[in-house]
Design a protein around this motif. Structure first.
Motif, PDB file in Angstrom:
ATOM      1  N   HIS A   4       0.643  -0.986   0.813  1.00  0.00           N
ATOM      2  CA  HIS A   4      -0.002  -0.008  -0.029  1.00  0.00           C
ATOM      3  C   HIS A   4       1.276   1.333   0.081  1.00  0.00           C
ATOM      4  N   ILE A   5       1.268   1.702  -0.890  1.00  0.00           N
ATOM      5  CA  ILE A   5       1.042   3.376  -0.894  1.00  0.00           C
ATOM      6  C   ILE A   5       0.604   4.371  -1.164  1.00  0.00           C
ATOM      7  N   ILE A   6       0.984   5.179  -0.460  1.00  0.00           N
ATOM      8  CA  ILE A   6       0.959   6.689   0.415  1.00  0.00           C
ATOM      9  C   ILE A   6       0.957   7.884  -0.172  1.00  0.00           C
ATOM     10  N   ILE A   7       1.004   8.811  -1.495  1.00  0.00           N
ATOM     11  CA  ILE A   7       1.556   9.439  -1.723  1.00  0.00           C
ATOM     12  C   ILE A   7       0.904  10.862  -0.983  1.00  0.00           C
ATOM     13  N   ASN A  29       8.856  -4.973  -8.178  1.00  0.00           N
ATOM     14  CA  ASN A  29       8.080  -5.857  -7.322  1.00  0.00           C
ATOM     15  C   ASN A  29       8.281  -5.200  -6.500  1.00  0.00           C
ATOM     16  N   PRO A  30       7.309  -5.764  -5.659  1.00  0.00           N
ATOM     17  CA  PRO A  30       5.875  -6.573  -5.633  1.00  0.00           C
ATOM     18  C   PRO A  30       4.869  -5.501  -5.844  1.00  0.00           C
ATOM     19  N   THR A  31       3.379  -5.753  -6.211  1.00  0.00           N
ATOM     20  CA  THR A  31       2.800  -5.527  -6.759  1.00  0.00           C
ATOM     21  C   THR A  31       2.029  -4.296  -5.409  1.00  0.00           C
ATOM     22  N   TYR A  32       1.412  -3.322  -6.253  1.00  0.00           N
ATOM     23  CA  TYR A  32       1.035  -1.993  -5.531  1.00  0.00           C
ATOM     24  C   TYR A  32      -0.368  -1.356  -5.241  1.00  0.00           C
ATOM     25  N   LYS A  33      -0.895  -1.143  -4.487  1.00  0.00           N
ATOM     26  CA  LYS A  33      -2.064   0.149  -4.152  1.00  0.00           C
ATOM     27  C   LYS A  33      -1.732   0.656  -3.843  1.00  0.00           C
ATOM     28  N   ILE A  34      -1.998   2.091  -4.541  1.00  0.00           N
ATOM     29  CA  ILE A  34      -1.621   3.029  -4.669  1.00  0.00           C
ATOM     30  C   ILE A  34      -2.853   4.422  -4.138  1.00  0.00           C
ATOM     31  N   ASN A  35      -2.739   5.232  -3.122  1.00  0.00           N
ATOM     32  CA  ASN A  35      -3.818   6.523  -2.876  1.00  0.00           C
ATOM     33  C   ASN A  35      -2.803   7.798  -3.166  1.00  0.00           C
ATOM     34  N   ARG A 113      -1.316  -5.697   3.826  1.00  0.00           N
ATOM     35  CA  ARG A 113       0.078  -5.684   4.871  1.00  0.00           C
ATOM     36  C   ARG A 113       1.166  -5.002   5.241  1.00  0.00           C
ATOM     37  N   HIS A 114       1.314  -3.932   4.711  1.00  0.00           N
ATOM     38  CA  HIS A 114       2.376  -2.983   4.255  1.00  0.00           C
ATOM     39  C   HIS A 114       2.488  -1.984   4.140  1.00  0.00           C
ATOM     40  N   ASP A 189       9.126   9.765   3.497  1.00  0.00           N
ATOM     41  CA  ASP A 189      10.264   9.460   2.195  1.00  0.00           C
ATOM     42  C   ASP A 189      10.155   8.061   1.684  1.00  0.00           C
ATOM     43  N   ALA A 190       9.921   7.162   1.583  1.00  0.00           N
ATOM     44  CA  ALA A 190      10.096   5.845   0.911  1.00  0.00           C
ATOM     45  C   ALA A 190      10.920   4.736   1.767  1.00  0.00           C
ATOM     46  N   HIS A 191       9.775   4.580   3.211  1.00  0.00           N
ATOM     47  CA  HIS A 191      10.391   3.091   3.724  1.00  0.00           C
ATOM     48  C   HIS A 191       9.287   2.993   3.959  1.00  0.00           C
ATOM     49  N   ILE A 192       9.303   1.743   3.586  1.00  0.00           N
ATOM     50  CA  ILE A 192       8.415   0.498   4.273  1.00  0.00           C
ATOM     51  C   ILE A 192       8.264  -0.418   5.153  1.00  0.00           C
ATOM     52  N   TYR A 193       7.087  -0.034   6.455  1.00  0.00           N
ATOM     53  CA  TYR A 193       6.877  -0.527   7.273  1.00  0.00           C
ATOM     54  C   TYR A 193       5.341  -1.812   7.656  1.00  0.00           C
ATOM     55  N   SER A 194       5.458  -1.894   8.938  1.00  0.00           N
ATOM     56  CA  SER A 194       4.376  -2.763   8.770  1.00  0.00           C
ATOM     57  C   SER A 194       3.116  -1.923   8.947  1.00  0.00           C
TER      58      SER A 194
END
Length: 309
Positions: A4-7, A29-35, A113-114, A189-194
């Motif tokens: 899940h990417i939120i911009i 990779n991986p696939t994504y969903k952008i909001n 989940r991320h 800025d582009a950090h991936i979290y649970s």
């Protein structure tokens, strides 16, 4: 596996277009969903986002969400938490939109989940190809680990605590407290979290825009010693290009290029790309020029003439 990417974006459709095009070009990779969470101050800037939305209308992985003027209300019970009260009075936090409730609802809206956050003044420069092992590594300690796409070997004063193992680097954010890139345990800025601990913090603590979101949540993360273990690629995947500033909470450095000028370029049919330096040693880039593309022609546009004096 889907991320899940939120911009976050404000009055910068041209820069957002640059970010999204670079993401689509570099992401494997991986696939994504952008909001995309965005806002504007006038109809001209709205025209820029309307143009971008039309360009992306066939891409079902991207959704746009404009903030509205129905301001989030801070409940009295929330101010009984001393951290919330401190944030409220320190930053004179007055909600002017539904930014907080919108972000919180988006975090709950899908079963990813991320989560990763981005701001609109960035550009992907290297491929992003993350395997399942990266996310399994985060899931082993969801409150303790994160993956960063914005750091790399030799960047931003990297010190000896950064260790390379095979094709990845590892470090402890709490051993690098004085370094904003290696020691800032929560960033938009582009950090991936649970997602679970992020949603927990967002629901409990107050914020009203991306800057207070990052500042307040990072303060809380530090107090809890969360997300201390960092992992990244050996080379940064994304760079920041602060050619202008659209907030007044923090006096960050920028070139001061007028957002209205950039919006006119976009409405005139131009796409923009930033230059990428050969030797990358810093995340924030302040370019002297940008590339503008239109009708299969590229021009080099100097920013020095437009730089704030």
């Amino acid at each position: 596996m889907k991320l899940h990417i939120i911009i976050f974006s404000f009055n910068r459709a041209l820069q957002l277009d640059t970010l999204i095009r670079s993401l689509k070009a570099k992401w494997k990779n991986p696939t994504y969903k952008i909001n995309v969470v965005y806002n504007t101050t006038n109809s001209g800037f709205q025209q820029g986002y309307d143009l971008l939305k039309r360009k992306l209308s066939s891409d079902t992985s991207i959704e746009f969400h404009k903030e509205n003027s129905c301001a989030d209300k801070i409940r009295f019970m929330e101010l009984l938490n001393w951290r919330n009260a401190s944030f409220y009075y320190r930053y004179k936090m007055r909600h002017k939109s539904n930014f907080r409730s919108l972000c919180n609802s988006l975090l709950q809206a899908n079963d990813t989940r991320h989560v990763m956050f981005l701001t609109d003044d960035a550009m992907f420069i290297n491929p992003v190809d993350l395997n399942k092992e990266v996310f399994d590594w985060i899931d082993e300690k969801p409150y303790g680990r994160q993956f960063s796409l914005r750091v790399g070997i030799g960047m931003n004063g990297q010190n000896k605590t950064v260790k390379q193992i095979n094709n990845n680097i590892y470090w402890d954010f709490y051993e690098n407290k004085g370094n904003s890139n290696w020691g800032y345990p929560f960033s938009v800025d582009a950090h991936i979290y649970s997602k679970a601990p992020i949603a927990e913090l967002f629901a409990r603590y107050i914020y009203c825009n991306p800057n207070t979101l990052e500042g307040n949540i990072c303060t809380l993360v530090r107090s809890k010693k969360w997300f201390g273990e960092g992992m990244g690629n050996c080379a940064a995947s994304i760079l920041s290009y602060p050619i202008n500033m659209v907030q007044n909470v923090v006096d960050n450095e920028s070139l001061g290029i007028d957002c209205g000028l950039l919006n006119r370029w976009y409405l005139d049919g131009y796409a923009m790309q930033y230059p990428v330096p050969e030797d990358i040693d810093i995340f924030q880039q302040y370019p002297e020029y940008v590339y503008l593309d239109k009708d299969n022609r590229r021009i080099v546009k100097s920013l020095l003439h437009y730089k704030k004096r």
